[in-house]
Design a protein around this motif. Structure first.
Motif, PDB file in Angstrom:
ATOM      1  N   THR A  52       0.833  -1.207   0.000  1.00  0.00           N
ATOM      2  CA  THR A  52       0.000   0.000   0.000  1.00  0.00           C
ATOM      3  C   THR A  52       0.863   1.249   0.000  1.00  0.00           C
ATOM      4  N   TYR A  53       0.275   2.318  -0.543  1.00  0.00           N
ATOM      5  CA  TYR A  53       0.907   3.634  -0.489  1.00  0.00           C
ATOM      6  C   TYR A  53       0.011   4.545   0.333  1.00  0.00           C
ATOM      7  N   GLU A  54       0.475   4.920   1.512  1.00  0.00           N
ATOM      8  CA  GLU A  54      -0.320   5.751   2.395  1.00  0.00           C
ATOM      9  C   GLU A  54       0.585   6.598   3.258  1.00  0.00           C
ATOM     10  N   ASN A  55       0.099   7.777   3.623  1.00  0.00           N
ATOM     11  CA  ASN A  55       0.878   8.714   4.447  1.00  0.00           C
ATOM     12  C   ASN A  55       2.241   9.000   3.824  1.00  0.00           C
ATOM     13  N   ASN A  56       2.208   9.110   2.494  1.00  0.00           N
ATOM     14  CA  ASN A  56       3.427   9.458   1.759  1.00  0.00           C
ATOM     15  C   ASN A  56       4.534   8.426   1.932  1.00  0.00           C
ATOM     16  N   ALA A  57       4.152   7.147   2.065  1.00  0.00           N
ATOM     17  CA  ALA A  57       5.141   6.083   2.238  1.00  0.00           C
ATOM     18  C   ALA A  57       4.565   4.770   1.701  1.00  0.00           C
ATOM     19  N   TYR A  58       5.462   3.786   1.444  1.00  0.00           N
ATOM     20  CA  TYR A  58       5.069   2.457   0.970  1.00  0.00           C
ATOM     21  C   TYR A  58       5.127   1.475   2.141  1.00  0.00           C
ATOM     22  N   TRP A  59       4.073   0.599   2.220  1.00  0.00           N
ATOM     23  CA  TRP A  59       3.989  -0.352   3.318  1.00  0.00           C
ATOM     24  C   TRP A  59       3.700  -1.739   2.760  1.00  0.00           C
ATOM     25  N   LEU A  60       4.359  -2.757   3.353  1.00  0.00           N
ATOM     26  CA  LEU A  60       4.171  -4.145   2.934  1.00  0.00           C
ATOM     27  C   LEU A  60       3.657  -4.957   4.114  1.00  0.00           C
ATOM     28  N   GLU A  61       2.659  -5.820   3.833  1.00  0.00           N
ATOM     29  CA  GLU A  61       2.054  -6.613   4.909  1.00  0.00           C
ATOM     30  C   GLU A  61       1.792  -8.023   4.415  1.00  0.00           C
ATOM     31  N   ASP A  62       2.237  -9.008   5.192  1.00  0.00           N
ATOM     32  CA  ASP A  62       1.935 -10.401   4.881  1.00  0.00           C
ATOM     33  C   ASP A  62       0.512 -10.712   5.357  1.00  0.00           C
ATOM     34  N   VAL A  63      -0.241 -11.501   4.527  1.00  0.00           N
ATOM     35  CA  VAL A  63      -1.632 -11.803   4.890  1.00  0.00           C
ATOM     36  C   VAL A  63      -1.829 -13.301   5.140  1.00  0.00           C
ATOM     37  N   GLY A  64      -0.966 -13.842   5.987  1.00  0.00           N
ATOM     38  CA  GLY A  64      -1.102 -15.240   6.383  1.00  0.00           C
ATOM     39  C   GLY A  64      -0.601 -16.229   5.362  1.00  0.00           C
ATOM     40  N   SER A  65       0.446 -15.903   4.640  1.00  0.00           N
ATOM     41  CA  SER A  65       0.991 -16.803   3.619  1.00  0.00           C
ATOM     42  C   SER A  65       1.712 -17.975   4.260  1.00  0.00           C
ATOM     43  N   ARG A  66       1.894 -19.038   3.475  1.00  0.00           N
ATOM     44  CA  ARG A  66       2.600 -20.223   3.971  1.00  0.00           C
ATOM     45  C   ARG A  66       4.106 -19.982   4.094  1.00  0.00           C
ATOM     46  N   SER A  67       4.710 -19.413   3.062  1.00  0.00           N
ATOM     47  CA  SER A  67       6.181 -19.282   3.043  1.00  0.00           C
ATOM     48  C   SER A  67       6.668 -17.946   3.589  1.00  0.00           C
ATOM     49  N   GLY A  68       5.750 -17.019   3.874  1.00  0.00           N
ATOM     50  CA  GLY A  68       6.151 -15.758   4.485  1.00  0.00           C
ATOM     51  C   GLY A  68       6.572 -14.704   3.484  1.00  0.00           C
ATOM     52  N   THR A  69       6.642 -13.486   3.969  1.00  0.00           N
ATOM     53  CA  THR A  69       7.108 -12.340   3.180  1.00  0.00           C
ATOM     54  C   THR A  69       8.391 -11.827   3.825  1.00  0.00           C
ATOM     55  N   TRP A  70       9.419 -11.615   2.995  1.00  0.00           N
ATOM     56  CA  TRP A  70      10.755 -11.312   3.505  1.00  0.00           C
ATOM     57  C   TRP A  70      11.222  -9.945   3.019  1.00  0.00           C
ATOM     58  N   VAL A  71      11.799  -9.169   3.932  1.00  0.00           N
ATOM     59  CA  VAL A  71      12.374  -7.866   3.598  1.00  0.00           C
ATOM     60  C   VAL A  71      13.810  -7.833   4.110  1.00  0.00           C
ATOM     61  N   ASN A  72      14.734  -7.688   3.158  1.00  0.00           N
ATOM     62  CA  ASN A  72      16.165  -7.660   3.511  1.00  0.00           C
ATOM     63  C   ASN A  72      16.571  -8.881   4.326  1.00  0.00           C
ATOM     64  N   GLY A  73      16.038 -10.048   3.919  1.00  0.00           N
ATOM     65  CA  GLY A  73      16.429 -11.291   4.559  1.00  0.00           C
ATOM     66  C   GLY A  73      15.723 -11.601   5.853  1.00  0.00           C
ATOM     67  N   GLN A  74      14.801 -10.725   6.277  1.00  0.00           N
ATOM     68  CA  GLN A  74      14.084 -10.949   7.526  1.00  0.00           C
ATOM     69  C   GLN A  74      12.594 -11.137   7.231  1.00  0.00           C
ATOM     70  N   ARG A  75      11.991 -12.179   7.839  1.00  0.00           N
ATOM     71  CA  ARG A  75      10.561 -12.427   7.659  1.00  0.00           C
ATOM     72  C   ARG A  75       9.773 -11.409   8.468  1.00  0.00           C
ATOM     73  N   ILE A  76       8.820 -10.742   7.826  1.00  0.00           N
ATOM     74  CA  ILE A  76       8.074  -9.701   8.527  1.00  0.00           C
ATOM     75  C   ILE A  76       6.818 -10.289   9.156  1.00  0.00           C
ATOM     76  N   ALA A  77       6.493  -9.801  10.342  1.00  0.00           N
ATOM     77  CA  ALA A  77       5.306 -10.276  11.059  1.00  0.00           C
ATOM     78  C   ALA A  77       4.268  -9.173  11.189  1.00  0.00           C
ATOM     79  N   VAL A  78       4.667  -7.933  10.945  1.00  0.00           N
ATOM     80  CA  VAL A  78       3.746  -6.805  11.042  1.00  0.00           C
ATOM     81  C   VAL A  78       3.885  -5.955   9.783  1.00  0.00           C
ATOM     82  N   LYS A  79       3.016  -5.020   9.632  1.00  0.00           N
ATOM     83  CA  LYS A  79       3.047  -4.103   8.508  1.00  0.00           C
ATOM     84  C   LYS A  79       4.363  -3.325   8.552  1.00  0.00           C
ATOM     85  N   THR A  80       5.121  -3.378   7.466  1.00  0.00           N
ATOM     86  CA  THR A  80       6.495  -2.863   7.457  1.00  0.00           C
ATOM     87  C   THR A  80       6.672  -1.821   6.364  1.00  0.00           C
TER      88      THR A  80
END
Length: 550
Positions: A52-80
């Motif tokens: 999403t693009y909100e508050n003049n910034a980009y945000w990424l959120e995992d929605v319960g995926s099996r393999s996870g969402t990774w940012v810079n080698g770290q699995r995210i658990a919250v909206k990042t």
């Protein structure tokens, strides 16, 4: 608008663009609509993540995926929040969100040049290999030319020679070091097709300093492990991710920046390693060829020459500034002595030493505050400049050194910093003081003709031990003397009357057969703890008397 470049394994890169501020990422299904379809990556969930693009910034959120969402080698658990340079991985697909550098958080953008320590060890991981190494000390001609005669070899050789020539032309027009380093990285990225990022780091002892990095605003993707390896082995090499080989080490920095392949080359000038250059690619592991590695080494060799040349020029300019600022306060003779020291030692350093004997002269305008109170400030400064301009050449004439200006007074020393083997410092100081008084009287006649007040000077001279040396910084270094001898000289000066030259008993011992004097007592300000000081007023040398006002 949101734009995402993405690549699945070794497949060609694709681009997704959306005019909305919400992108659903996953794989196509009938009951769960998505915006960015990452098929055929079967490790991606049907609805995997939201960008999403909100508050003049980009945000990424995992929605319960099996393999996870990774940012810079770290699995995210919250909206990042996603900023420029972040590496996003969903399943086996790498995504690169195009972000305006101005939208990135200041804490995530490298706006300064961080210090990188070569001593720092990265934690190793098994995955990655050096696929090609080349001695970085080879001559550019061996790297640019080839003995092969097929058309592809001629084409590659032409490209290398053209890039080498273009870099040399560009560097020859740059006058300072910082733009030069940026120019090197710009040409490396432009010439080496697979280079998405690049940097140049210079060495200072065992530390590396990041001096130029592209793209600007992104996080530097340098691996200190690979940088140190290039320096220690004095070799250039290509590193590739996840390939079999004898060496299988992948550092934390490479993981966090998603590097798929990289080339590192040391900057070598006459056996001295000045630093390293590198380029890397975060999409594919086969972005660089052996031809690219040879070209990188040749350009690094050329850059090292220009870097060293500019460094030498900067050092010479720095030394010249130090010399000019420092030697300005000395007479030509003393300046010559210090120049000899510079040639022998290479440079003048801060610090000091005890010196004895040294003769100190302190002069001061009598009643200056009252005289200047009703004057125009410009006239006051003009008269002081005329006064100093008349006195300083006299001090230099007698091998004295101007230590400092103290408002309407000045402090000069004789017998320092150069030696006084003939023992002339005491006579020189007294002769200088008498000539200064004559010069002030001549100035007084001139000022009187302009209907200005007349400045009259009192001078005190004392001799003894001092601490002498250079204080300040290397850019603004100043020679000075400190100690009780200097403090007592100031008191003798305070006790001198208008147009008087007062010398201490210690000075009189050395000039008693040369001068005519009148004894004088200087009353102490602290009679309970100090005695009055017995001094001598110099009337003149044996054949030349100083006429004192009645």
């Amino acid at each position: 608008m949101i734009t995402i470049n993405y690549v699945y394994l070794s497949a060609p890169q694709k681009t997704f663009t959306s005019k909305t501020d919400l992108v659903v990422i996953g794989r196509t299904s009938i009951d769960q609509p998505i915006d960015l379809d990452l098929t055929p990556d079967s490790t991606v969930s049907r609805q995997h993540a939201l960008l999403t693009y909100e508050n003049n910034a980009y945000w990424l959120e995992d929605v319960g995926s099996r393999s996870g969402t990774w940012v810079n080698g770290q699995r995210i658990a919250v909206k990042t929040r996603i900023v420029l340079g972040d590496q996003v991985k969903i399943g086996q697909t790498n995504l690169f969100v195009q972000i305006d550098p101005a939208l990135s958080d200041n804490s995530d953008i490298v706006k300064t040049k961080p210090k990188l320590s070569v001593d720092q060890e990265d934690d190793p991981f098994e995955s990655g290999v050096l696929t090609a190494t080349v001695d970085a000390a080879q001559s550019p001609s061996n790297l640019l030319l080839t003995k092969k005669t097929d058309q592809s070899s001629f084409t590659a050789m032409k490209r290398r020679l053209s890039a080498f020539y273009d870099l040399g032309t560009a560097l020859s027009t740059v006058e300072t070091v910082e733009p030069l380093l940026k120019t090197v990285v710009e040409h490396l990225r432009k010439t080496i097709v697979g280079a998405q990022r690049g940097a140049l780091l210079l060495r200072d002892g065992r530390k590396l300093f990041l001096k130029a990095y592209l793209p600007e605003g992104a996080k530097p993707s340098v691996s200190l492990y690979l940088a140190r390896l290039a320096i220690e082995k004095r070799e250039a090499f290509t590193w590739r991710f996840d390939e079999p080989g004898d060496m299988k080490q992948l550092t934390d920095s490479i993981v966090s920046h998603g590097t798929k392949c990289a080339m590192y080359a040391p900057l070598i000038w006459q056996e001295e390693v000045l630093g390293i250059v590198y380029v890397d690619n975060y999409i594919t592991g086969d972005a660089f060829t052996d031809d690219d590695l040879h070209l990188l080494i040749a350009m690094a060799s050329q850059a090292a020459i220009f870097v060293k040349n500019h460094a030498l020029q900067e050092d010479l300019r720095h030394q010249e500034i130090v010399r000019s600022n420092l030697l300005r306060q000395f007479s030509p003779q003393v300046a010559g002595h210090l120049e000899d020291l510079l040639k022998k030692r290479g440079h003048l350093g801060l610090g000091g030493e005890r010196a004895e004997p040294v003769t100190v002269l302190n002069s001061d305008v009598r009643g200056f505050t009252a005289l200047s109170a009703g004057m125009d400030p410009g006239d006051v400064m003009e008269m002081l400049n005329e006064l100093f301009s008349a006195c300083i050449p006299i001090i230099f004439k007698y091998n004295g050194t101007v230590d400092k200006y103290i408002g309407d007074g000045l402090l000069a020393v004789f017998g320092s910093p150069n030696p006084d083997p003939e023992g002339a410092q005491w006579e020189n100081a007294v002769r200088a003081a008498l000539e200064m008084q004559r010069a002030v009287r001549q100035l007084g006649k001139h000022w009187q003709s302009l209907d200005r007040p007349i400045f009259q000077v009192g001078i005190g001279i004392h001799t003894g031990p001092v601490l002498q040396g250079f204080i300040g910084s290397e850019e603004r270094m100043q020679y000075t003397v400190i100690g009780d001898t200097v403090n007592l000289t100031s008191r003798y000066c305070d006790g001198a009357g208008q147009s008087e030259v007062v010398i201490s008993a210690a000075v009189y011992k050395h000039v008693s057969g040369l001068v005519d004097v009148l004894p004088k007592t200087i009353k102490t300000k602290h009679p309970d703890t100090e005695s009055d000081m017995e001094v001598y007023v110099v009337k003149g040398f044996s054949t030349q008397r100083l006429s004192l006002p009645q």
